[in-house]
Structures are given as structure tokens and as C-alpha cells.
Scaffold this motif. Sequence first.
Motif, PDB file in Angstrom:
ATOM      1  N   ASP A 108      17.642 -23.778  19.304  1.00 21.85           N
ATOM      2  CA  ASP A 108      17.661 -22.328  19.423  1.00 21.85           C
ATOM      3  C   ASP A 108      18.345 -22.211  17.964  1.00 21.85           C
ATOM      4  O   ASP A 108      19.195 -21.064  17.444  1.00 21.85           O
ATOM      5  CB  ASP A 108      19.418 -21.797  20.000  1.00 21.85           C
ATOM      6  CG  ASP A 108      20.870 -23.128  20.536  1.00 21.85           C
ATOM      7  OD1 ASP A 108      20.406 -23.845  18.994  1.00 21.85           O
ATOM      8  OD2 ASP A 108      21.130 -23.350  20.761  1.00 21.85           O
ATOM      9  N   THR A 109      18.077 -22.279  17.176  1.00 20.41           N
ATOM     10  CA  THR A 109      18.563 -22.653  15.424  1.00 20.41           C
ATOM     11  C   THR A 109      17.362 -22.142  14.958  1.00 20.41           C
ATOM     12  O   THR A 109      15.726 -23.076  15.522  1.00 20.41           O
ATOM     13  CB  THR A 109      18.699 -23.873  14.555  1.00 20.41           C
ATOM     14  OG1 THR A 109      18.251 -25.277  14.773  1.00 20.41           O
ATOM     15  CG2 THR A 109      20.196 -23.795  14.950  1.00 20.41           C
ATOM     16  N   PRO A 110      17.045 -21.388  13.766  1.00 17.08           N
ATOM     17  CA  PRO A 110      15.743 -21.406  13.195  1.00 17.08           C
ATOM     18  C   PRO A 110      14.683 -22.560  12.365  1.00 17.08           C
ATOM     19  O   PRO A 110      15.343 -22.823  12.010  1.00 17.08           O
ATOM     20  CB  PRO A 110      16.280 -20.081  12.367  1.00 17.08           C
ATOM     21  CG  PRO A 110      17.553 -19.534  12.787  1.00 17.08           C
ATOM     22  CD  PRO A 110      17.948 -20.622  13.320  1.00 17.08           C
ATOM     23  N   ARG A 111      13.537 -22.251  12.994  1.00 19.05           N
ATOM     24  CA  ARG A 111      12.695 -23.015  12.071  1.00 19.05           C
ATOM     25  C   ARG A 111      12.506 -23.944  10.629  1.00 19.05           C
ATOM     26  O   ARG A 111      12.053 -22.541   9.920  1.00 19.05           O
ATOM     27  CB  ARG A 111      11.418 -23.544  12.702  1.00 19.05           C
ATOM     28  CG  ARG A 111      11.522 -23.311  14.457  1.00 19.05           C
ATOM     29  CD  ARG A 111      12.091 -24.094  15.720  1.00 19.05           C
ATOM     30  NE  ARG A 111      13.240 -23.943  15.383  1.00 19.05           N
ATOM     31  CZ  ARG A 111      13.615 -24.519  16.984  1.00 19.05           C
ATOM     32  NH1 ARG A 111      12.903 -25.376  17.430  1.00 19.05           N
ATOM     33  NH2 ARG A 111      14.973 -24.795  15.780  1.00 19.05           N
ATOM     34  N   THR A 112      12.714 -24.124   9.769  1.00 19.72           N
ATOM     35  CA  THR A 112      12.606 -24.157   8.642  1.00 19.72           C
ATOM     36  C   THR A 112      11.877 -25.597   8.764  1.00 19.72           C
ATOM     37  O   THR A 112      10.535 -25.796   9.028  1.00 19.72           O
ATOM     38  CB  THR A 112      13.472 -25.751   8.328  1.00 19.72           C
ATOM     39  OG1 THR A 112      14.110 -26.728   8.615  1.00 19.72           O
ATOM     40  CG2 THR A 112      15.013 -24.519   8.192  1.00 19.72           C
ATOM     41  N   GLU A 113      11.192 -25.615   7.010  1.00 25.28           N
ATOM     42  CA  GLU A 113       9.503 -25.659   7.393  1.00 25.28           C
ATOM     43  C   GLU A 113       9.518 -27.435   6.868  1.00 25.28           C
ATOM     44  O   GLU A 113       8.204 -27.826   7.014  1.00 25.28           O
ATOM     45  CB  GLU A 113       9.272 -24.898   5.483  1.00 25.28           C
ATOM     46  CG  GLU A 113       9.252 -24.068   5.043  1.00 25.28           C
ATOM     47  CD  GLU A 113      10.525 -22.952   5.252  1.00 25.28           C
ATOM     48  OE1 GLU A 113      10.141 -21.734   4.264  1.00 25.28           O
ATOM     49  OE2 GLU A 113      11.324 -23.824   5.081  1.00 25.28           O
ATOM     50  N   ASP A 114      10.633 -27.890   7.237  1.00 27.59           N
ATOM     51  CA  ASP A 114      10.618 -29.398   6.967  1.00 27.59           C
ATOM     52  C   ASP A 114      10.711 -30.022   9.033  1.00 27.59           C
ATOM     53  O   ASP A 114      10.689 -31.332   8.749  1.00 27.59           O
ATOM     54  CB  ASP A 114      11.192 -30.121   6.118  1.00 27.59           C
ATOM     55  CG  ASP A 114      13.256 -29.596   6.331  1.00 27.59           C
ATOM     56  OD1 ASP A 114      12.974 -28.985   7.142  1.00 27.59           O
ATOM     57  OD2 ASP A 114      14.144 -30.238   5.496  1.00 27.59           O
ATOM     58  N   MET A 115      10.626 -29.330   9.797  1.00 30.28           N
ATOM     59  CA  MET A 115      11.100 -29.960  10.824  1.00 30.28           C
ATOM     60  C   MET A 115       9.841 -30.220  11.653  1.00 30.28           C
ATOM     61  O   MET A 115       8.337 -29.571  10.918  1.00 30.28           O
ATOM     62  CB  MET A 115      11.291 -28.704  11.715  1.00 30.28           C
ATOM     63  CG  MET A 115      12.957 -28.171  11.478  1.00 30.28           C
ATOM     64  SD  MET A 115      13.581 -26.770  12.429  1.00 30.28           S
ATOM     65  CE  MET A 115      15.397 -27.178  12.548  1.00 30.28           C
ATOM     66  N   PRO A 116       9.754 -31.094  12.228  1.00 34.51           N
ATOM     67  CA  PRO A 116       8.316 -31.984  12.861  1.00 34.51           C
ATOM     68  C   PRO A 116       7.706 -30.955  13.265  1.00 34.51           C
ATOM     69  O   PRO A 116       7.861 -30.403  14.136  1.00 34.51           O
ATOM     70  CB  PRO A 116       8.427 -32.771  12.997  1.00 34.51           C
ATOM     71  CG  PRO A 116       9.935 -32.544  13.549  1.00 34.51           C
ATOM     72  CD  PRO A 116      10.738 -31.911  12.577  1.00 34.51           C
ATOM     73  N   VAL A 117       6.553 -30.437  13.532  1.00 35.60           N
ATOM     74  CA  VAL A 117       5.802 -29.924  14.208  1.00 35.60           C
ATOM     75  C   VAL A 117       5.047 -30.100  15.570  1.00 35.60           C
ATOM     76  O   VAL A 117       5.558 -31.524  16.025  1.00 35.60           O
ATOM     77  CB  VAL A 117       4.356 -28.973  13.760  1.00 35.60           C
ATOM     78  CG1 VAL A 117       4.377 -28.497  12.123  1.00 35.60           C
ATOM     79  CG2 VAL A 117       3.117 -30.257  13.969  1.00 35.60           C
ATOM     80  N   ALA A 118       5.180 -29.643  16.537  1.00 32.06           N
ATOM     81  CA  ALA A 118       5.136 -30.406  18.065  1.00 32.06           C
ATOM     82  C   ALA A 118       4.504 -29.297  18.939  1.00 32.06           C
ATOM     83  O   ALA A 118       4.906 -28.265  19.943  1.00 32.06           O
ATOM     84  CB  ALA A 118       6.214 -30.547  18.278  1.00 32.06           C
ATOM     85  N   PRO A 119       2.985 -29.002  18.700  1.00 30.73           N
ATOM     86  CA  PRO A 119       1.840 -27.403  19.126  1.00 30.73           C
ATOM     87  C   PRO A 119       1.975 -28.135  20.565  1.00 30.73           C
ATOM     88  O   PRO A 119       1.746 -29.279  21.270  1.00 30.73           O
ATOM     89  CB  PRO A 119       1.160 -27.043  18.375  1.00 30.73           C
ATOM     90  CG  PRO A 119       0.568 -28.523  17.532  1.00 30.73           C
ATOM     91  CD  PRO A 119       1.632 -28.817  17.536  1.00 30.73           C
ATOM     92  N   ILE A 120       1.815 -26.586  21.159  1.00 31.80           N
ATOM     93  CA  ILE A 120       2.224 -26.791  22.630  1.00 31.80           C
ATOM     94  C   ILE A 120       1.221 -26.342  23.346  1.00 31.80           C
ATOM     95  O   ILE A 120       0.861 -26.273  25.168  1.00 31.80           O
ATOM     96  CB  ILE A 120       3.589 -26.292  23.553  1.00 31.80           C
ATOM     97  CG1 ILE A 120       3.735 -24.879  23.269  1.00 31.80           C
ATOM     98  CG2 ILE A 120       4.382 -26.912  23.475  1.00 31.80           C
ATOM     99  CD1 ILE A 120       4.833 -24.538  24.409  1.00 31.80           C
ATOM    100  N   GLY A 121      -0.176 -25.453  22.618  1.00 35.87           N
ATOM    101  CA  GLY A 121      -1.260 -24.785  23.240  1.00 35.87           C
ATOM    102  C   GLY A 121      -2.001 -25.094  22.225  1.00 35.87           C
ATOM    103  O   GLY A 121      -2.366 -25.875  21.335  1.00 35.87           O
TER     104      GLY A 121
END
Length: 295
Positions: A108-121
Motif C-alpha cells: 500500500d505504498t507507491p512503487r519506486t523504480e528499484d522495486m522488483p517487478v512481479a507481473p500477474i498477467g
Amino acid sequence: MIWVIGYKGMLGSEICRQLGENNIQFVRTDVDVDITDIEALDQFAKCWAVTWIINCAAYTAVDKAESDIELAHKLNVEGPENIAKVAKKYGARLIHISTDYVFDGTGDTPRTEDMPVAPIGVYGVTKAKGEEAVRNNTDKYYILRTAWLYGWAGKNFVYTMIRAMNTHDAVKVVNDQKGTPTFAGDLANVILTIISKKGTVPYGIYHCTDLGEITWWDFTNEIKKQGIEKGLVTNKECVVNPCTTDEYPTPAKRPAYSVLSKDKIQNALGITLPDWKESLSKFLHSELFDKSRIE
């Protein structure tokens, strides 16, 4: 020379409009130069001596992508890989458009550019792989992740909801997915600002949406409010009912929370992005607003 790929789309057309308005020379292509054909890309880049490439081409049909995996992969992974290779070959700087769908929507906090990606579709997976393809094939890149895009050209949520409110007594809109609407004019302006800096902006991934944190239901209510004030929403009695994602099932899962942090791009460019309500007003009040799309 600036090369806009995918110029017929919502963002591409707006970038071209702003480039023309600022008397900046550019060339543009759409399906006439196939991004999955690296030889075609190479010949075009060589012919026009391009120094910047803006890639707006993508497979964006999120639900359809779940069953159209091969084409989504070609356009969102192979295409960007080819474009990046051509950009590197000719020393051009590449601006590539990506999406909040590379994240899974948890937290529930804004995503930053260095956060790992984890797509669900499938759509998110192909866009994440497209980012990787760009990073692996050129050093001079700007990957701009955006979200909830709408603009004067093409179909979008704002046009759709105004038309729905004018033809129905009630509409049902998801109220448990949070994000931020983005006016294509604002994103295009950021892209032109990056170009104006002539490579002095550090290369890398940036998040770019308008400011704010809302749900689709919040967005619809504001569309109704401003639409009534502008005379675009004629059925003032239409009720906007909230619903859950489970009540409105779709083939592709959507991130429940995909607010993107804009600190990095605002600091890099020395700008303050506009609030989403201000940009919605600009969109609705412009003479470029296409009323035929709400009839």
C-alpha cells in the motif's frame, strides 16, 4: 532526427502533436515499419539518421493478451529488443514506454523504480520482459512506466464512462483497485522535456503519472462531476455504484495497488507533475476533446 514509433496511438499521436507545435523536426511510423522486422527498423534509422527513438508501439489489449500470447510477446518483447539494438547501432537515445502492470499490486505504498517487478498477467509479463530487452541491448535508454492513460485520440476510460453515464441509469465501477490516472498530454510533455535536456538526464527507469491516489470509482465520480459542469454528461441522475474486483471479473488480473512514486523523475527534470483532477479538467475543456466518442 526524432523518430516516433507507434504514432497512430493515443500517446504517439499526442507526442507528434506537441513536437509539431514546438516546431521540432520528427519522423513517424506505425505498422508501415514492422517493429518485429529488425532489417526494416535498421533501414529506416539509417535513412533518417535518427538521434532519438520514442517507442510507443505495444500490444495493450490486457484481457486479450491472456489468449493472444504469441502476438503480445512479439510486440512487447521482440519489438523493443529490435528497437534497442537499432538504437545502439546508430547511437540513438531510446525512450521506451512501459506500465504499472509490471508490479503485482500488493502492498500500500507507491512503487519506486528499484522495486522488483512481479507481473500477474501476460500483458505485464511481456512488458517486464520488454524492459529487460531494452536494458540488455542499449545503454542509452529511458524506460517510462505510466498508468491509467487517457488522451484525446483513441478509446479510453474517460470517453467510455461519459458515454455510459449518458446512456444508462447506473454504472458499476471497481472501487478496490488504486492507482493514478495519466493524461497523455502530460506524459508527452515529460518526454519532450527529457529530449530538450539533450542526454543530461541520467539514463534508466522512471515512473511518470499524474499526482494523486484514487480508485476507478473515484475517477468516475470526478468524470461525472466535471462532465456535468462542462455539459458533457447530460444524464445527471446516473448513479455511480462501487463494486469489487471479484464482482467484475476479467480474463486478466489487475494490480490492486499500482500507485507509482514520481519523486525520481520530478527531481531529475526539476518539475512538479500536475494533479490528476487538473489534468482531467484540461482534457475535458480542450477543443481537441472528441465529442463523437461520447455519442
